[in-house]
Write a protein that holds these residues in place. Structure first.
Motif, mmCIF file in Angstrom:
data_model
loop_
_atom_site.group_PDB
_atom_site.id
_atom_site.type_symbol
_atom_site.label_atom_id
_atom_site.label_comp_id
_atom_site.label_asym_id
_atom_site.label_seq_id
_atom_site.Cartn_x
_atom_site.Cartn_y
_atom_site.Cartn_z
ATOM 1 N N LYS A 115 99.782 -18.647 129.641
ATOM 2 C CA LYS A 115 100.533 -17.648 130.151
ATOM 3 C C LYS A 115 99.768 -16.979 130.875
ATOM 4 N N ALA A 116 98.617 -16.355 130.411
ATOM 5 C CA ALA A 116 97.708 -15.585 131.319
ATOM 6 C C ALA A 116 97.402 -16.292 132.584
ATOM 7 N N LEU A 117 97.003 -17.603 132.494
ATOM 8 C CA LEU A 117 96.546 -18.383 133.791
ATOM 9 C C LEU A 117 97.798 -18.462 134.625
ATOM 10 N N ARG A 118 99.078 -18.706 134.207
ATOM 11 C CA ARG A 118 100.136 -18.925 135.052
ATOM 12 C C ARG A 118 100.281 -17.496 135.790
ATOM 13 N N ALA A 119 100.346 -16.444 134.975
ATOM 14 C CA ALA A 119 100.587 -15.155 135.361
ATOM 15 C C ALA A 119 99.604 -14.855 136.545
ATOM 16 N N ALA A 120 98.091 -14.972 136.528
ATOM 17 C CA ALA A 120 97.326 -14.853 137.521
ATOM 18 C C ALA A 120 97.383 -15.618 138.400
ATOM 19 N N THR A 121 97.901 -16.728 138.523
ATOM 20 C CA THR A 121 98.005 -17.478 139.695
ATOM 21 C C THR A 121 99.044 -17.144 140.514
ATOM 22 N N LYS A 122 100.048 -16.763 139.740
ATOM 23 C CA LYS A 122 101.295 -16.098 140.465
ATOM 24 C C LYS A 122 100.966 -14.754 141.327
#
Length: 522
Positions: free
Chosen positions: A399-406
């Motif tokens: 979740k953290a990686l996806r949010a950072a990418t977005k």
């Protein structure tokens, strides 16, 4: 904010004093100590969270002072938004603690369990006490994060309950009502989790102090941990059920290319007829040009008008067909996106809920072991705790990686998901985009989900907003809204009144926010 800060300091002092007492006791007794590497790791664990938390609190205190100084004499607005400011500050405080909390849950706690297991096997009191001191620090960090989240969730639930009463019907009512329910459950679970971490602190403290009731405290902590893990696992199961139901409803809508095949065929037939009429008009015009009799100019003029009218109708028919074909592609894209979101949610909830269930099993094993054999060796509990923590950590990191990418894409490629007709903001540099991506407390405001919500609303909106959309396409898009649990019943409206809200430009932003919320939830 002064009270929580002092509490944090008290916990830190207790952990530090406990660690110091253990070191002094070990030097006085001269007992066999843990290997230097193990003891160094445990001492580092017990202090790293405290130092990071202290720095975080100080940073937030400075931010609050800076905001107060910047506001200056604007006392009236500050007083009016006092509750919102507190909620925002607490929310940011919680989000700043979440990376520390993730480290504790995914690394420190399982490592402590491993050292505790090793100390029990080797009957190494020094290592056991070091592990207990580190465990006290870990549980204190967990408790601080959980307590802050509980307060934030409670305030959000109260605010959304008021908003739901304020907006008696419509998208704003449904969104507020659903969020109030979700945040209310979060508050209850957070309170239970805080109790579980309090029990964990008590368990570790009794170990450090070699208290006679250490087995009772360990059993109580295991039961509390098992209970909260079971509750979280059950909640994930309900969320999986909701996402699966929504996925099935969307799938029932069928492929838009097939559903709209008849409507596209009728539009194509209208286009062909208009083209034939235009061709016939030009043939008639050509024959009148060749006519040599009286009234030639009048006939030519009428033929020109007829040809222009026929061409305009052919052009309009072609544009309608092209627009409908584009709408079919858009509807197909948003339906696939909606299904993908639900499948992703099922996967995340299954992994996270599975991790919580495994942790609950670890709590049961711990409670049984404490109740039957004191604080004896418990490799099964250690293994289950590590497996559960690994699953939860994996989901959290994803979740953290996806949010950072977005967040990175939001500022580095603003044109990618910018609203149609809106001039995109200037793209940020790679360095600035990376800095923005690391601001984990910020939500993505202009991402793919928001863009898909705008697409769905544009297809489902009334003729005053999307006049070029065919009635058949509008009906299909509204069926998608119903499948996403945004239909008339959810908004406490009759179908006609519900349709009117879709045709009201003043409710556009509320509808887009509602659809974006429903795409993300089960």
């Amino acid at each position: 904010m002064s009270t929580p800060i002092h509490r944090t300091s008290t916990r830190q002092s207790a952990a530090d004093l406990t660690s110091a007492r253990h070191r002094e006791g070990g030097s006085r007794t001269g007992s066999t100590s843990a290997r230097p590497l193990e003891r160094a790791l445990l001492e580092m664990q017990s202090s790293v969270g405290n130092r990071a938390t202290t720095a975080m609190v100080q940073r937030l205190r400075d931010t609050e002072r800076g905001n107060a100084a910047a506001n200056g004499d604007a006392s009236a607005p500050a007083k009016k938004n006092y509750r919102d400011r507190i909620a925002a500050l607490l929310d940011r405080f919680k989000k700043n603690l979440e990376p520390i909390d993730t480290f504790i849950k995914g690394f420190q706690t399982p490592t402590n369990a491993a050292f505790t297991q090793q100390a029990a096997v080797a009957a190494n009191e020094s290592l056991k006490h070091s592990a207990a001191a580190s465990g006290t620090s870990a549980a204190s960090g967990n408790l601080l994060t959980e307590a802050a989240g509980t307060v934030v969730s409670g305030m959000d639930a109260y605010k959304n309950m008021k908003d739901a009463k304020k907006h008696e019907t419509g998208a704003d009512h449904h969104k507020a009502k659903k969020k109030a329910k979700t945040k209310g459950v979060d508050t209850v679970i957070g309170a239970a989790g805080s109790g579980s971490y309090s029990a964990a602190i008590a368990k570790e403290v009794t170990k450090v102090q070699k208290a006679a009731d250490a087995a009772v405290a360990s059993e109580a902590s295991g039961i509390a941990s098992a209970s909260i893990g079971a509750i979280k696992g059950m909640r994930s199961a309900f969320r999986i059920g909701g996402a699966a139901s929504k996925y099935k409803q969307i799938k029932k809508l069928g492929d838009p290319h097939l559903v709209q095949a008849g409507a596209l065929a009728r539009l194509n037939e209208s286009r062909e007829q208009a083209n034939w009429a235009a061709a016939e008009a030009y043939v008639a015009l050509d024959s009148y040009w060749k006519h040599e009799g009286p009234g030639r100019l009048e006939l030519v003029s009428e033929a020109i008008d007829a040809a222009w009218e026929a061409m305009a109708e052919a052009r309009d028919a072609g544009e309608k067909l092209q627009h409908a074909e584009n709408d079919v592609e858009k509807l197909s894209k948003v339906q696939e996106y909606a299904k993908k979101k639900q499948l992703t949610k099922i996967g995340k909830e299954a992994a996270g809920g599975g991790g919580e269930s495994v942790k609950a099993a670890a709590g049961v094993v711990t409670a049984v072991a404490a109740g039957t054999a004191g604080l004896a060796s418990n490799p099964v509990g250690w293994g289950l705790a590590g497996a559960g923590a690994g699953l939860v950590l994996g989901v959290t990191m994803y979740k953290a990686l996806r949010a950072a990418t977005k967040r990175y894409e939001e500022v580095h490629h603003p044109e990618r998901w910018a609203p149609q007709g809106e001039t995109p903001a200037e793209a940020a540099s790679r360095t600035e985009s990376l800095k923005h991506a690391l601001k984990f407390w910020k939500k993505v405001s202009k991402g793919e989900r928001q863009a898909m919500a705008r697409e769905i609303y544009a297809l489902a909106a009334g003729p005053d907003i999307s006049g070029n959309t065919t009635a058949e396409m509008r009906e299909s898009a509204r069926s998608l809204l119903i499948a996403l649990k945004s239909g008339p019943a959810k908004h406490k409206l009759e179908p006609d009144a519900w349709a009117e809200t879709l045709n009201d430009p003043a409710k556009t932003s509320g509808w887009i926010a509602e659809i974006a919320e429903q795409l993300a939830s089960g």
